[in-house]
Design a protein around this motif. Structure first.
Motif, PDB file in Angstrom:
ATOM      1  N   LEU A   1       5.789 -34.077 -41.420  1.00  0.00           N
ATOM      2  CA  LEU A   1       5.809 -32.753 -42.055  1.00  0.00           C
ATOM      3  C   LEU A   1       6.702 -31.771 -41.293  1.00  0.00           C
ATOM      4  O   LEU A   1       7.389 -30.946 -41.902  1.00  0.00           O
ATOM      5  N   LEU A   2       6.719 -31.883 -39.963  1.00  0.00           N
ATOM      6  CA  LEU A   2       7.603 -30.996 -39.183  1.00  0.00           C
ATOM      7  C   LEU A   2       9.069 -31.306 -39.489  1.00  0.00           C
ATOM      8  O   LEU A   2       9.846 -30.411 -39.783  1.00  0.00           O
ATOM      9  N   ARG A   3       9.415 -32.583 -39.478  1.00  0.00           N
ATOM     10  CA  ARG A   3      10.824 -32.958 -39.717  1.00  0.00           C
ATOM     11  C   ARG A   3      11.259 -32.623 -41.147  1.00  0.00           C
ATOM     12  O   ARG A   3      12.414 -32.364 -41.393  1.00  0.00           O
ATOM     13  N   GLU A   4      10.296 -32.625 -42.079  1.00  0.00           N
ATOM     14  CA  GLU A   4      10.670 -32.275 -43.463  1.00  0.00           C
ATOM     15  C   GLU A   4      10.683 -30.761 -43.684  1.00  0.00           C
ATOM     16  O   GLU A   4      10.899 -30.298 -44.795  1.00  0.00           O
ATOM     17  N   GLY A   5      10.406 -30.014 -42.622  1.00  0.00           N
ATOM     18  CA  GLY A   5      10.461 -28.545 -42.720  1.00  0.00           C
ATOM     19  C   GLY A   5       9.318 -27.978 -43.542  1.00  0.00           C
ATOM     20  O   GLY A   5       9.453 -26.915 -44.154  1.00  0.00           O
ATOM     21  N   LEU A   6       8.166 -28.656 -43.523  1.00  0.00           N
ATOM     22  CA  LEU A   6       7.060 -28.208 -44.375  1.00  0.00           C
ATOM     23  C   LEU A   6       5.958 -27.482 -43.589  1.00  0.00           C
ATOM     24  O   LEU A   6       4.985 -27.020 -44.176  1.00  0.00           O
ATOM     25  N   VAL A   7       6.121 -27.403 -42.256  1.00  0.00           N
ATOM     26  CA  VAL A   7       5.075 -26.761 -41.438  1.00  0.00           C
ATOM     27  C   VAL A   7       5.469 -25.315 -41.153  1.00  0.00           C
ATOM     28  O   VAL A   7       6.628 -25.017 -40.857  1.00  0.00           O
ATOM     29  N   ASP A   8       4.498 -24.407 -41.262  1.00  0.00           N
ATOM     30  CA  ASP A   8       4.763 -22.980 -41.038  1.00  0.00           C
ATOM     31  C   ASP A   8       4.308 -22.497 -39.658  1.00  0.00           C
ATOM     32  O   ASP A   8       4.944 -21.647 -39.066  1.00  0.00           O
ATOM     33  N   GLU A   9       3.155 -23.011 -39.199  1.00  0.00           N
ATOM     34  CA  GLU A   9       2.638 -22.558 -37.899  1.00  0.00           C
ATOM     35  C   GLU A   9       2.122 -23.741 -37.092  1.00  0.00           C
ATOM     36  O   GLU A   9       1.611 -24.711 -37.661  1.00  0.00           O
ATOM     37  N   VAL A  10       2.247 -23.624 -35.761  1.00  0.00           N
ATOM     38  CA  VAL A  10       1.713 -24.649 -34.863  1.00  0.00           C
ATOM     39  C   VAL A  10       0.749 -23.953 -33.902  1.00  0.00           C
ATOM     40  O   VAL A  10       1.136 -23.036 -33.175  1.00  0.00           O
ATOM     41  N   SER A  11      -0.501 -24.391 -33.953  1.00  0.00           N
ATOM     42  CA  SER A  11      -1.549 -23.818 -33.116  1.00  0.00           C
ATOM     43  C   SER A  11      -2.005 -24.894 -32.141  1.00  0.00           C
ATOM     44  O   SER A  11      -2.378 -25.991 -32.548  1.00  0.00           O
ATOM     45  N   ILE A  12      -1.942 -24.566 -30.859  1.00  0.00           N
ATOM     46  CA  ILE A  12      -2.183 -25.581 -29.830  1.00  0.00           C
ATOM     47  C   ILE A  12      -3.192 -25.066 -28.805  1.00  0.00           C
ATOM     48  O   ILE A  12      -3.045 -23.962 -28.291  1.00  0.00           O
ATOM     49  N   LEU A  13      -4.188 -25.904 -28.528  1.00  0.00           N
ATOM     50  CA  LEU A  13      -5.101 -25.612 -27.421  1.00  0.00           C
ATOM     51  C   LEU A  13      -4.680 -26.528 -26.274  1.00  0.00           C
ATOM     52  O   LEU A  13      -4.706 -27.758 -26.424  1.00  0.00           O
ATOM     53  N   ILE A  14      -4.281 -25.938 -25.157  1.00  0.00           N
ATOM     54  CA  ILE A  14      -3.819 -26.767 -24.039  1.00  0.00           C
ATOM     55  C   ILE A  14      -4.972 -27.034 -23.084  1.00  0.00           C
ATOM     56  O   ILE A  14      -5.544 -26.103 -22.494  1.00  0.00           O
ATOM     57  N   ASN A  15      -5.280 -28.316 -22.990  1.00  0.00           N
ATOM     58  CA  ASN A  15      -6.327 -28.727 -22.053  1.00  0.00           C
ATOM     59  C   ASN A  15      -5.758 -28.814 -20.643  1.00  0.00           C
ATOM     60  O   ASN A  15      -4.597 -29.181 -20.477  1.00  0.00           O
ATOM     61  N   PRO A  16      -6.556 -28.527 -19.646  1.00  0.00           N
ATOM     62  CA  PRO A  16      -6.032 -28.568 -18.276  1.00  0.00           C
ATOM     63  C   PRO A  16      -5.960 -30.001 -17.763  1.00  0.00           C
ATOM     64  O   PRO A  16      -6.766 -30.428 -16.938  1.00  0.00           O
ATOM     65  N   SER A  17      -5.026 -30.796 -18.308  1.00  0.00           N
ATOM     66  CA  SER A  17      -4.894 -32.173 -17.840  1.00  0.00           C
ATOM     67  C   SER A  17      -3.463 -32.668 -18.041  1.00  0.00           C
ATOM     68  O   SER A  17      -2.750 -32.185 -18.920  1.00  0.00           O
ATOM     69  N   LEU A  18      -3.100 -33.612 -17.203  1.00  0.00           N
ATOM     70  CA  LEU A  18      -1.821 -34.318 -17.334  1.00  0.00           C
ATOM     71  C   LEU A  18      -2.162 -35.784 -17.500  1.00  0.00           C
ATOM     72  O   LEU A  18      -2.857 -36.357 -16.663  1.00  0.00           O
TER      73      LEU A  18
END
Ligand SMILES: NC(=O)c1ccc[n+]([C@@H]2O[C@H](COP(=O)([O-])OP(=O)(O)OC[C@H]3O[C@@H](n4cnc5c(N)ncnc54)[C@H](OP(=O)(O)O)[C@@H]3O)[C@@H](O)[C@H]2O)c1
Length: 222
Positions: free
Chosen positions: A160-177
């Motif tokens: 969906l991102l590559r097809e240009g169909l996504v409007d917003e990206v919401s990310i919760l970053i966990n404290p881990s690598l």
């Protein structure tokens, strides 16, 4: 017009979606922000969810009729391979008012018989796989779906991102690598051949939501 699409994912600092021990309460606490009409869940994510809930897909639970004023979101599942065998199981979950399955010309006939026999609605969109632009157009026109939260991961997010169909990206970053060489990233797509393909984002919001977890909201620049 197409529905507005929001990706909402929890990831490690290095963008991975596996080996996380995240707080589902915190994750789903965010979703009321979007007032979603529908929730699109990738078929792998839904199957994983059944596995984690320890729910047998062959179980036949009591069917619940949605009320006429049911405000809950619609569940949309792209499943061109016909892997989700109990849509009724989905319907006993309290989050959704109904389900629409997205199929393609490659979807096995016997799966379409199953959907018809179970009175599960589906849209035929695409040849090999689901054609998401057509699917979204139909969801907007036929079901009045204006906002969709995507509950999937690298594969469907990537398409969906590559097809240009996504409007917003919401990310919760966990404290881990997490590290590793198998890319269980929240954005999987074929390798780029030029810089033109890089998806540019505009930061809309940053919030420290717990002692260690940061929430980031971006608009996709189209
Ligand atoms: N950390 C988080 O926030 C988070 C959130 C959600 C999920 N997850 C995890 O992510 C994992 C699943 O992610 P995933 O990336 O494997 O799968 P997914 O995004 O859940 O599902 C893949 C979807 O992409 C579709 N698809 C695949 N190839 C396609 C193509 N060439 N063209 C069009 N559509 C195509 C499939 O449809 P067909 O069935 O029609 O092929 C399927 O519905 C699970 O482990 C889940 O627990 C994590």
């Amino acid at each position: 017009m197409l529905p507005r699409i929001i990706i909402h994912n929890a990831i490690s600092l290095d963008g991975r979606i596996d080996w996380l021990n995240f707080d589902f309460g915190l994750f789903y606490g965010f979703i009321s922000r979007w007032n979603e009409d529908a929730n699109m869940v990738g078929s792998n994510t839904l199957l994983k969810g059944f596995e984690e809930l320890n729910q047998d897909q062959n179980e036949t639970p009591e069917e619940m009729e949605p009320g006429s004023n049911d405000q809950r979101p619609l569940l949309i599942v792209p499943d061109s391979q016909g892997r989700i065998r109990s849509c009724k199981l989905v319907l006993i979950q309290p989050y959704w008012r109904g389900v629409v399955v997205l199929c393609s010309e490659k979807t096995p006939n016997e799966y379409l018989y199953y959907l018809n026999g179970s009175r599960i609605e589906y849209l035929m969109v695409g040849k090999e796989h689901v054609n998401y632009r057509s699917a979204l157009q139909k969801l907007y026109d036929q079901y009045q779906i204006k906002t969709i939260r995507l509950d999937s991961c690298g594969t469907l997010n990537g398409i969906l991102l590559r097809e240009g169909l996504v409007d917003e990206v919401s990310i919760l970053i966990n404290p881990s690598l997490v590290g590793g060489t198998t890319p269980q990233s929240f954005f999987k797509a074929s390798d780029l051949t030029s810089y033109e393909g890089v998806i540019k984002l505009k930061l809309l919001s940053v919030e420290k939501v717990t002692e260690d977890i940061v929430w980031l909201l971006y608009e996709v620049i189209k």
